[in-house]
Design an enzyme around this catalytic site. Sequence first.
Site: not given
Length: 303
Positions: A183, A191
């Site tokens: 992740k 991001n």
Amino acid sequence: MNIGVIGGGSIGLLLAAYLRKSQFNVNVYTRSKRQAAHLNEDGITLYKNNQTEVFTVHAKVMDELCDLSDDIVFVTVKQFHIKAICEQMECKSSIPRTMVFMQNGMGHLSLIKKLPIETLFIGIVEHGAMRLSDTEVRHTGAGTIKIGAVQGTGVWSHLWKSLNSEEFPVVVLNDWLAIMERKLVVNSCINPLTTIFRVPNGRLVSNLYFLNLMRSVYEETVKSLNLAGQEGLWAEVLLVCEKTGKNRSSMLRDIESGNQTEIEAILGYTLRKGKEQGFEMPITKFLFESIKGLEQEEREKIE
């Protein structure tokens, strides 16, 4: 069964809504009295595709609680709030025996492992969600909740099975560290770039120049985490971009709202790992300092 959800942001509201949909009793613990009052009065409104559903919940202000008596508590606040949450736990007369922490990044692991609880889970959220108000949340991208046991196990298979559905899948995996690292790679790739270029996730794949940059970030990140050569990891990054193609990343929304980002927990962590191994991460460092710079610019506008 009583289930607590700490945090009334997008993920907290989304999770609370689906827990209620699975017929659990849900307590939402907020930072503000205003949000708690609104939730008690109006419930949570969940928007997905062209459907609207409303779920009743009980809401309380976290600071005003003397104890947390839920059977299990999900912590959905941002990573940089975890220290304060742990300090609040020390002041409660009782805390849950089981907690699930659902943050981006990995910098908070050392803190949560010190909590005096029997069973500790981490949860990886791959859904897209956007909070529209104190009581409204839009489910913007279908994904998966991945659960891993850090310590203890408990008997929670019934909860994961009950929460699991076609529209809200829950997967329990054994290697929690691998879950978090994978992740972290996804967050590191998506991001910061979407934030700097102010684009939705899908543009990182459809724009060749953005894609090349993302691949460079990926190479630095997997090297820092000793994950180079793992099959399917780059494909996983691309798949998340495509499945959440229209979404604006949480980091981008934080910058646009003038809020602190989780850049320290994401790129700050991988930079430290790279430094420990003695190699440079120039693109990652550029992205880290760029996001910190944007945070300062937005902060100065408010001041």
